[in-house]
Design a protein around this motif. Structure first.
Motif, PDB file in Angstrom:
ATOM      1  N   ALA A 153       4.572   2.312   6.395  1.00 36.73           N
ATOM      2  CA  ALA A 153       4.524   1.058   7.140  1.00 36.73           C
ATOM      3  C   ALA A 153       3.445   0.151   6.549  1.00 36.73           C
ATOM      4  O   ALA A 153       3.631  -1.055   6.408  1.00 36.73           O
ATOM      5  CB  ALA A 153       4.251   1.329   8.612  1.00 36.73           C
ATOM      6  N   ALA A 154       2.310   0.744   6.174  1.00 43.34           N
ATOM      7  CA  ALA A 154       1.224  -0.046   5.593  1.00 43.34           C
ATOM      8  C   ALA A 154       1.666  -0.679   4.269  1.00 43.34           C
ATOM      9  O   ALA A 154       1.364  -1.838   3.990  1.00 43.34           O
ATOM     10  CB  ALA A 154      -0.004   0.831   5.376  1.00 43.34           C
ATOM     11  N   LYS A 155       2.404   0.089   3.471  1.00 41.92           N
ATOM     12  CA  LYS A 155       2.915  -0.467   2.203  1.00 41.92           C
ATOM     13  C   LYS A 155       3.828  -1.647   2.465  1.00 41.92           C
ATOM     14  O   LYS A 155       3.758  -2.654   1.766  1.00 41.92           O
ATOM     15  CB  LYS A 155       3.713   0.598   1.442  1.00 41.92           C
ATOM     16  CG  LYS A 155       2.876   1.556   0.635  1.00 41.92           C
ATOM     17  CD  LYS A 155       3.793   2.518  -0.108  1.00 41.92           C
ATOM     18  CE  LYS A 155       3.009   3.663  -0.715  1.00 41.92           C
ATOM     19  NZ  LYS A 155       3.898   4.735  -1.190  1.00 41.92           N
ATOM     20  N   THR A 156       4.704  -1.514   3.464  1.00 44.84           N
ATOM     21  CA  THR A 156       5.676  -2.594   3.681  1.00 44.84           C
ATOM     22  C   THR A 156       5.018  -3.866   4.194  1.00 44.84           C
ATOM     23  O   THR A 156       5.604  -4.934   4.088  1.00 44.84           O
ATOM     24  CB  THR A 156       6.801  -2.191   4.659  1.00 44.84           C
ATOM     25  OG1 THR A 156       6.219  -1.901   5.927  1.00 44.84           O
ATOM     26  CG2 THR A 156       7.561  -0.987   4.165  1.00 44.84           C
ATOM     27  N   ILE A 157       3.811  -3.763   4.774  1.00 40.17           N
ATOM     28  CA  ILE A 157       3.148  -5.015   5.147  1.00 40.17           C
ATOM     29  C   ILE A 157       2.124  -5.420   4.079  1.00 40.17           C
ATOM     30  O   ILE A 157       1.210  -6.195   4.340  1.00 40.17           O
ATOM     31  CB  ILE A 157       2.500  -4.986   6.546  1.00 40.17           C
ATOM     32  CG1 ILE A 157       1.479  -3.864   6.650  1.00 40.17           C
ATOM     33  CG2 ILE A 157       3.553  -4.881   7.625  1.00 40.17           C
ATOM     34  CD1 ILE A 157       0.578  -3.999   7.871  1.00 40.17           C
ATOM     35  N   GLY A 158       2.286  -4.872   2.891  1.00 34.45           N
ATOM     36  CA  GLY A 158       1.552  -5.388   1.746  1.00 34.45           C
ATOM     37  C   GLY A 158       0.131  -4.881   1.564  1.00 34.45           C
ATOM     38  O   GLY A 158      -0.611  -5.424   0.750  1.00 34.45           O
ATOM     39  N   LEU A 159      -0.273  -3.845   2.312  1.00 33.46           N
ATOM     40  CA  LEU A 159      -1.643  -3.361   2.136  1.00 33.46           C
ATOM     41  C   LEU A 159      -1.765  -2.574   0.832  1.00 33.46           C
ATOM     42  O   LEU A 159      -0.842  -1.868   0.432  1.00 33.46           O
ATOM     43  CB  LEU A 159      -2.048  -2.460   3.310  1.00 33.46           C
ATOM     44  CG  LEU A 159      -2.042  -3.076   4.704  1.00 33.46           C
ATOM     45  CD1 LEU A 159      -2.708  -2.133   5.707  1.00 33.46           C
ATOM     46  CD2 LEU A 159      -2.767  -4.416   4.727  1.00 33.46           C
ATOM     47  N   GLN A 163      -6.868  -0.462   1.217  1.00 31.25           N
ATOM     48  CA  GLN A 163      -6.754  -1.019   2.572  1.00 31.25           C
ATOM     49  C   GLN A 163      -6.010  -0.067   3.500  1.00 31.25           C
ATOM     50  O   GLN A 163      -6.389   0.089   4.663  1.00 31.25           O
ATOM     51  CB  GLN A 163      -6.004  -2.356   2.515  1.00 31.25           C
ATOM     52  CG  GLN A 163      -6.818  -3.474   1.875  1.00 31.25           C
ATOM     53  CD  GLN A 163      -5.972  -4.716   1.614  1.00 31.25           C
ATOM     54  OE1 GLN A 163      -4.765  -4.621   1.420  1.00 31.25           O
ATOM     55  NE2 GLN A 163      -6.609  -5.871   1.626  1.00 31.25           N
ATOM     56  N   TYR A 167      -7.979   1.012   6.775  1.00 33.54           N
ATOM     57  CA  TYR A 167      -7.610   0.444   8.079  1.00 33.54           C
ATOM     58  C   TYR A 167      -6.574   1.273   8.836  1.00 33.54           C
ATOM     59  O   TYR A 167      -6.427   1.123  10.037  1.00 33.54           O
ATOM     60  CB  TYR A 167      -7.069  -0.977   7.902  1.00 33.54           C
ATOM     61  CG  TYR A 167      -8.075  -1.911   7.289  1.00 33.54           C
ATOM     62  CD1 TYR A 167      -9.224  -2.262   7.998  1.00 33.54           C
ATOM     63  CD2 TYR A 167      -7.897  -2.425   6.013  1.00 33.54           C
ATOM     64  CE1 TYR A 167     -10.167  -3.107   7.441  1.00 33.54           C
ATOM     65  CE2 TYR A 167      -8.831  -3.270   5.443  1.00 33.54           C
ATOM     66  CZ  TYR A 167      -9.965  -3.601   6.162  1.00 33.54           C
ATOM     67  OH  TYR A 167     -10.894  -4.427   5.608  1.00 33.54           O
ATOM     68  N   VAL A 168      -5.825   2.103   8.107  1.00 30.13           N
ATOM     69  CA  VAL A 168      -4.730   2.813   8.774  1.00 30.13           C
ATOM     70  C   VAL A 168      -4.957   4.324   8.826  1.00 30.13           C
ATOM     71  O   VAL A 168      -4.957   4.926   9.898  1.00 30.13           O
ATOM     72  CB  VAL A 168      -3.376   2.504   8.093  1.00 30.13           C
ATOM     73  CG1 VAL A 168      -2.255   3.327   8.721  1.00 30.13           C
ATOM     74  CG2 VAL A 168      -3.059   1.015   8.197  1.00 30.13           C
TER      75      VAL A 168
END
Ligand SMILES: Nc1ncnc2c1ncn2[C@@H]1O[C@H](COP(=O)(O)OP(=O)(O)OP(=O)(O)O)[C@@H](O)[C@H]1O
Ligand SMILES: [Mg+2]
Lengths: 252, 272
Positions: A153-159, A163, A167-168
């Motif tokens: 999910a973090a990858k798909t929002i560009g992190l 990051q 953050y995750v």
């Protein structure tokens, strides 16, 4: 606490039973020399604690730096971490301590770096390195317990990777990491006793020195064990508290 | 949102198949997604076999097929959550090759997962602002404004300051959709977005996705919700054993499936 009391009364009783063999006077706080001996022994607390805390902090940082690449999907990035962990875990602490204290300065000197490694830093480096293999594994299992879906999910929002970790993943993993990490601190405290053999003036070294002058090993080493016991009990009380707090957080 | 603007024009003038023609002439550029000869292996298992698929801008694709047929694998290749072994993927003119092209593609593509994958340690609002603030460098104020806009769009602005675990499954999935929208993607991928939901929550999520489809978002939706497919899809894609077996408009697909495998599959799922 119960443990300490039980042990105290046991040794005290034994002392009464065969008074001739016991010499509690060496650490009798009511006499001047006994009091001096006690303060001499207790003065080791500072060094033991300082040594353990610094070593633990370094071990936590090194452990993370080893653990993160150790979880890469790329085997060549993973490899150095695996080697480090397997290698460091295999070395007994005492030989490593000797090597760092007597050997490392020579190695560094041949590389053109002249440093004196004193007993304190020799012990810190050794404890930190040998413990870091274990903290790395603690991080690894803690981080891997966070579901893959979170990083996806973090990858798909560009992190970015950093990051995502910051953050995750780590804020979630910390609950599973902190308690075993604090537990690991108990091992460091106990292992710090080895620093006595290279002349570090901590709890064990002081006990040894006192035994040499007073010839009362039983009484002095008993007190030494009690010193560690108190230290460890305080830490495990803290760990217990931390586990409860983290556990409570999780269910919220 | 340029996509929405374009789509409004398209929608007022045209419907159905005419749309893709218009899209191509109006955008006068490459398709949204072009997949050519895609192959993917999991060790020795051939999960995708020579898959070709072209998705025009504004087109809505529904992918269905039996379990294990490679639907998830296919859409996860589009934003490189899975690396493919051979073939070409081009997203909005960017050919997937190195890390920077993957980064560029992910910037255009949003994804919604079956298991929501919200960040449980953050509030709803923080879930939505994390990407815009960290990946796009928006100020907190701008990010929160944007987050509220999309929370309103999925109709749960009042939940903004709650923890993830305080929300129902349907609400969580709507938050997940809003989280993707906050990155203002051109393309949305949905991997069985309603499969993990209790039946009474399915429609609230599907309504949001239909609304998004009507606004002109390009999307690929993996789902077994055939009512939704009829309502929202421009084109159906049926997969089996890692290959695309049949594609066609919903009418062709449901009323006159060409292949036996597809017929069997439809009979099975429409029975339930
Ligand atoms: N990480 C993986 N490692 C090995 N095999 C995998 C992996 N992911 C998927 N597969 C296999 O690849 C095939 C296709 O999987 P995929 O998840 O794409 O199917 P699907 O069509 O999405 O099925 P479902 O409807 O169950 O979600 C399956 O046989 C699956 O077992
Ligand atoms: Mg799937």
């Amino acid at each position: 606490m119960k443990n300490i009391l039980a042990l105290l009364s046991l040794t005290a009783l034994a002392g009464c039973g065969s008074a001739g063999n016991w010499g509690w006077y060496v650490i009798d706080p009511r006499t001047q020399s006994g009091w001096n001996n006690i303060t001499f022994l207790f003065d080791g607390f500072g060094a033991t604690i300082q040594l353990s805390v610094i070593a633990a902090v370094i071990s936590m940082i090194v452990g993370l730096m080893v653990a993160l690449p150790g979880m890469s999907t790329n085997r060549w990035i993973r490899l150095p971490s695996r080697i480090y962990v397997e290698f460091v875990r295999a070395i007994p602490l005492l030989p490593m301590l000797f090597w760092v204290f007597y050997g490392l300065p020579v190695v560094l000197k041949s590389m053109g770096i002249t440093v004196r490694i004193d007993a304190f830093w020799g012990a810190v480096i050794t404890l930190a390195i040998s413990d870091s293999a274990f903290t790395a594994e603690i991080y690894r299992s803690g981080i891997q317990s966070i579901a893959r879906g979170q990083t996806e999910a973090a990858k798909t929002i560009g992190l970015t990777y950093t990051q995502t970790m910051r953050y995750v993943v780590l804020p979630q993993a910390i609950r599973r990491i902190l308690p075993p990490l604090a537990n690991q601190f108990i091992y460091i405290v106990k292992m710090s006793a080895f620093a006595s053999v290279i002349g570090m003036q901590e709890l064990t070294r002081r006990a040894n020195e006192l035994v040499v002058t007073e010839y009362r090993p039983l009484e002095i080493y008993t007190l030494l064990i009690l010193e560690y016991l108190v230290l460890v009990l305080i830490i495990s009380f803290f760990v217990r508290w931390l586990e409860r707090k983290m556990g409570a957080d999780e269910s919220r | 949102m340029p996509v929405a603007g374009l789509a409004t024009v398209v929608r007022t003038i045209h419907s159905g198949k005419a749309r893709s023609m218009i899209d191509q002439s109006e955008t006068n550029r490459t398709n949204a997604i072009e997949i050519k000869g895609l192959n993917k292996w999991y060790d020795t298992y051939h999960a995708l076999k020579d898959v070709d698929l072209t998705v025009a801008h504004g087109e809505r694709i529904v992918v269905c097929g039996p379990s294990g047929s490679g639907k998830s694998t296919l859409i996860r290749c589009v934003n490189s959550l899975e690396a493919h072994d051979s073939g070409q993927i081009t997203v909005d003119g960017t050919r997937m090759c190195d890390a920077s092209s993957i980064e560029a593609i992910r910037g255009q593509v949003g994804m919604v997962f079956q298991q929501f994958n919200l960040f449980p340690h953050l509030t709803i609002l923080q879930n939505l602002t994390l990407g815009p603030m960290k990946a796009r460098g928006l100020s907190r104020k701008d990010a929160e404004e944007r987050a509220m806009k999309y929370l309103e769009r999925v109709q749960i602005p009042e939940q903004a300051n709650k923890k993830v675990s305080a929300l129902s499954g349907g609400q969580q999935q709507r938050v997940a959709i809003a989280r993707s929208l906050c990155m203002e993607p051109k393309i949305m991928l949905f991997d069985e977005p309603t499969s993990a939901l209790d039946p009474e929550m399915i429609s609230e999520v599907l309504d949001v996705i239909v609304d998004l489809a009507e606004s002109g978002m390009t999307m690929i939706v993996v789902t077994h919700e055939m009512g939704f497919a009829r309502r929202a899809a421009d084109r159906m894609v049926f997969m089996d054993h890692g290959a695309i077996v049949e594609t066609g408009t919903p009418e062709e697909f449901f009323d006159a499936p060409k292949t036996e495998r597809c017929r069997t599959f439809l009979n099975q799922i429409l029975k339930h």
